[in-house]
Design a protein around this motif. Structure first.
Motif, PDB file in Angstrom:
ATOM      1  N   GLU A 165       0.924  -1.046  -0.093  1.00 56.48           N
ATOM      2  CA  GLU A 165       0.294  -0.089   0.200  1.00 56.48           C
ATOM      3  C   GLU A 165       0.492   1.096  -0.163  1.00 56.48           C
ATOM      4  O   GLU A 165       1.859   0.987   0.637  1.00 56.48           O
ATOM      5  N   ILE A 166       0.323   2.310  -0.652  1.00 56.64           N
ATOM      6  CA  ILE A 166       0.688   3.683  -0.976  1.00 56.64           C
ATOM      7  C   ILE A 166       0.175   4.908   0.342  1.00 56.64           C
ATOM      8  O   ILE A 166      -1.333   4.451  -0.619  1.00 56.64           O
ATOM      9  N   ASN A 167       0.464   4.933   1.585  1.00 59.10           N
ATOM     10  CA  ASN A 167      -0.163   6.521   1.873  1.00 59.10           C
ATOM     11  C   ASN A 167       0.706   7.419   1.773  1.00 59.10           C
ATOM     12  O   ASN A 167       2.314   7.779   2.156  1.00 59.10           O
ATOM     13  N   LEU A 168      -0.205   8.546   2.483  1.00 64.47           N
ATOM     14  CA  LEU A 168       0.240  10.337   1.612  1.00 64.47           C
ATOM     15  C   LEU A 168       0.068  10.986   3.336  1.00 64.47           C
ATOM     16  O   LEU A 168      -0.842  10.704   4.102  1.00 64.47           O
ATOM     17  N   ASN A 169       0.758  10.906   4.333  1.00 67.79           N
ATOM     18  CA  ASN A 169       0.742  11.810   4.860  1.00 67.79           C
ATOM     19  C   ASN A 169       0.336  13.207   5.278  1.00 67.79           C
ATOM     20  O   ASN A 169       0.847  14.100   4.569  1.00 67.79           O
ATOM     21  N   VAL A 170      -0.952  13.458   5.870  1.00 67.08           N
ATOM     22  CA  VAL A 170      -1.589  14.491   5.545  1.00 67.08           C
ATOM     23  C   VAL A 170      -1.716  15.149   7.452  1.00 67.08           C
ATOM     24  O   VAL A 170      -2.691  15.649   7.616  1.00 67.08           O
ATOM     25  N   GLY A 171      -1.079  15.047   8.041  1.00 64.33           N
ATOM     26  CA  GLY A 171      -0.813  14.298   9.429  1.00 64.33           C
ATOM     27  C   GLY A 171      -0.325  15.051  10.229  1.00 64.33           C
ATOM     28  O   GLY A 171      -0.477  15.880  11.815  1.00 64.33           O
ATOM     29  N   CYS A 172       1.358  14.863  10.090  1.00 64.05           N
ATOM     30  CA  CYS A 172       2.532  15.211  10.721  1.00 64.05           C
ATOM     31  C   CYS A 172       2.876  16.795  11.080  1.00 64.05           C
ATOM     32  O   CYS A 172       2.585  17.756  10.396  1.00 64.05           O
ATOM     33  N   PRO A 173       2.916  17.465  11.716  1.00 63.44           N
ATOM     34  CA  PRO A 173       2.579  18.802  12.317  1.00 63.44           C
ATOM     35  C   PRO A 173       4.172  19.290  12.490  1.00 63.44           C
ATOM     36  O   PRO A 173       4.416  20.720  13.516  1.00 63.44           O
ATOM     37  N   SER A 174       5.218  18.448  12.688  1.00 64.10           N
ATOM     38  CA  SER A 174       5.997  19.034  12.595  1.00 64.10           C
ATOM     39  C   SER A 174       6.535  20.296  12.019  1.00 64.10           C
ATOM     40  O   SER A 174       6.344  20.368  10.664  1.00 64.10           O
ATOM     41  N   ASP A 175       7.546  21.123  12.612  1.00 63.99           N
ATOM     42  CA  ASP A 175       8.137  22.249  11.299  1.00 63.99           C
ATOM     43  C   ASP A 175       8.690  22.366  11.044  1.00 63.99           C
ATOM     44  O   ASP A 175       8.472  22.899   9.492  1.00 63.99           O
ATOM     45  N   ARG A 176      10.064  20.774  10.621  1.00 65.12           N
ATOM     46  CA  ARG A 176      10.256  20.546   9.060  1.00 65.12           C
ATOM     47  C   ARG A 176       9.017  20.052   8.012  1.00 65.12           C
ATOM     48  O   ARG A 176       9.441  20.672   7.217  1.00 65.12           O
ATOM     49  N   VAL A 177       8.101  19.335   8.616  1.00 68.30           N
ATOM     50  CA  VAL A 177       7.718  19.047   7.467  1.00 68.30           C
ATOM     51  C   VAL A 177       6.740  20.015   6.611  1.00 68.30           C
ATOM     52  O   VAL A 177       6.469  20.326   5.667  1.00 68.30           O
ATOM     53  N   GLN A 178       6.368  21.349   8.099  1.00 64.45           N
ATOM     54  CA  GLN A 178       6.110  22.451   7.488  1.00 64.45           C
ATOM     55  C   GLN A 178       6.283  23.437   5.859  1.00 64.45           C
ATOM     56  O   GLN A 178       5.940  23.857   5.257  1.00 64.45           O
ATOM     57  N   SER A 179       8.288  23.254   6.740  1.00 65.52           N
ATOM     58  CA  SER A 179       8.595  24.212   5.702  1.00 65.52           C
ATOM     59  C   SER A 179       9.201  23.263   4.409  1.00 65.52           C
ATOM     60  O   SER A 179       8.954  24.153   3.378  1.00 65.52           O
ATOM     61  N   GLY A 180       8.295  21.774   4.688  1.00 65.48           N
ATOM     62  CA  GLY A 180       8.220  21.197   3.169  1.00 65.48           C
ATOM     63  C   GLY A 180       7.233  21.146   2.592  1.00 65.48           C
ATOM     64  O   GLY A 180       7.090  20.340   1.232  1.00 65.48           O
ATOM     65  N   ARG A 181       5.951  21.721   2.705  1.00 67.16           N
ATOM     66  CA  ARG A 181       4.731  22.149   2.471  1.00 67.16           C
ATOM     67  C   ARG A 181       4.382  20.461   2.435  1.00 67.16           C
ATOM     68  O   ARG A 181       4.034  20.006   1.147  1.00 67.16           O
ATOM     69  N   PHE A 182       4.889  19.837   3.202  1.00 64.40           N
ATOM     70  CA  PHE A 182       3.662  18.445   3.806  1.00 64.40           C
ATOM     71  C   PHE A 182       3.230  18.338   4.880  1.00 64.40           C
ATOM     72  O   PHE A 182       4.172  19.025   5.541  1.00 64.40           O
ATOM     73  N   GLY A 183       2.038  17.031   4.930  1.00 62.58           N
ATOM     74  CA  GLY A 183       1.667  17.119   6.258  1.00 62.58           C
ATOM     75  C   GLY A 183       1.014  17.222   6.623  1.00 62.58           C
ATOM     76  O   GLY A 183      -0.259  17.828   5.469  1.00 62.58           O
ATOM     77  N   ALA A 184       0.526  18.260   8.024  1.00 60.00           N
ATOM     78  CA  ALA A 184      -0.684  18.702   8.491  1.00 60.00           C
ATOM     79  C   ALA A 184      -0.864  19.717   7.892  1.00 60.00           C
ATOM     80  O   ALA A 184      -2.127  19.756   7.289  1.00 60.00           O
ATOM     81  N   CYS A 185       0.262  20.513   7.147  1.00 61.75           N
ATOM     82  CA  CYS A 185      -0.254  21.971   6.333  1.00 61.75           C
ATOM     83  C   CYS A 185      -1.314  21.401   5.287  1.00 61.75           C
ATOM     84  O   CYS A 185      -1.276  22.509   4.493  1.00 61.75           O
TER      85      CYS A 185
END
Length: 329
Positions: free
Chosen positions: A86-106
């Protein structure tokens, strides 16, 4: 309950390949997830290190991070080629590093971009492509943000979504606080399943044990357990019987023996014992001698050249401590 889904959540720094191989000794039926890996890292990094896994781990899902549909599609195709189920997309991680990369919860703020990304991945692979999200971020109204995102992704072809049933606060809370501080809203996830009955809905967040798991399964299709499964992995030994009606429970000692060949094989490849046994520290949680087990593994596995003798010593100390505790009772 045979149509239900149970999985161990993707957790950064925890659900690596050694953790997954260990968890598989306790349950055959749980779907296991990788840590989140960014699409960019897969396209430009050390793929064998990032994506390699032992077939014993299957079924196992690859969780991706990213927001570029074309890059995500390429990364998904590479993941499928590596054998992920399965391939899953993360739209939930709230870390600053994730936000700066424009992925995760943002990305909860960009539902159409998420939908485009999901559509691109679905078109690129033949294995299921799923979404893991929050109910919203910051000042979003969860009743609007969750349904908007899910409906957009469903229109793009998504059929399965795992929902961490709390908001993510992108400003003012650390990633650790985001796992505990925003209040849980399980009824909203139940409502998502009621109002979108054709969608497979998996609930995640704050679920402590299999009693709570069974209660949630009265309302949704699946449960994803995170920290509870990691810190008390022994509960995974009951999953196949309690949730799927298969076989008997796997006791911790049996899991240790089942993990031993994997440990030996990786030690022969030069992998350190500590990187593997760190996932086993909670195995005997709540049982007599659990502290001795943790102490021996923690101190012994980090020594140069540490091998399976550390595991044997930990089991011996566990048994001795348990005997002393029982004799004093």
């Amino acid at each position: 309950m045979n149509g239900k889904i149970f999985s161990v959540a993707p957790m950064m720094d925890w659900t690596d390949r050694h953790c997954r191989a260990f968890h598989r000794t306790l349950t055959r039926r749980a779907l296991l997830y990788t840590e989140m890996v960014t699409a960019q890292a897969i396209l430009h990094g050390d793929r064998p290190r990032l994506l390699g896994f032992d077939p014993v781990e299957q079924p196992v899902a690859l969780q991706l991070g990213g927001s570029d549909p074309a890059m995500l599609a390429k990364a998904a195709r590479i993941g499928e080629d590596y054998g992920y189920d399965e391939i899953n997309l993360n739209v939930g991680c709230p870390s600053d590093r994730v936000q700066s990369g424009r992925f995760g919860a943002c990305l909860m703020l960009e539902p159409q971009l998420v939908a485009e990304s999901m559509a691109a991945m679905i078109a690129a692979v033949s294995v299921p492509v799923t979404l893991k999200c929050r109910i919203g971020v910051d000042d979003q109204d969860p009743e609007t943000s969750l349904f908007t995102l899910v409906d957009a992704c469903a229109a793009a072809g998504v059929t399965t979504v795992a929902v961490h049933a709390r908001k993510a606060w992108l400003q003012g809370l650390s990633p650790k606080e985001n796992r505990d501080v925003p209040p849980l809203d399980y009824p909203l996830v139940y409502r998502l399943k009621r109002e979108r009955p054709t969608l497979t809905v998996i609930i995640n967040g704050g679920i402590a044990d299999l009693d709570q798991t069974e209660a949630h399964l009265e309302h949704v299709d699946g449960v994803m357990l995170g920290r509870a499964a990691y810190h008390d992995p022994g509960l995974l030994g009951e999953v196949d019987r309690r949730l799927f009606g298969e076989g008997g429970d796997v006791d911790p000692a049996t899991a240790v023996e089942a993990y031993r060949p994997y440990l030996a094989a990786r030690l022969a490849e030069g992998i350190s014992l500590a990187s593997m046994t760190r996932h086993m520290l909670g195995l005997f949680a709540g049982q007599p001698g659990a502290r001795a087990w943790r102490r021996v593994l923690t101190t012994g596995s980090v020594k140069a050249g540490a091998g399976l003798e550390v595991l044997d010593l930990a089991l011996d100390q566990l048994a001795q401590a348990a005997t002393r505790i029982e004799a004093a009772a």
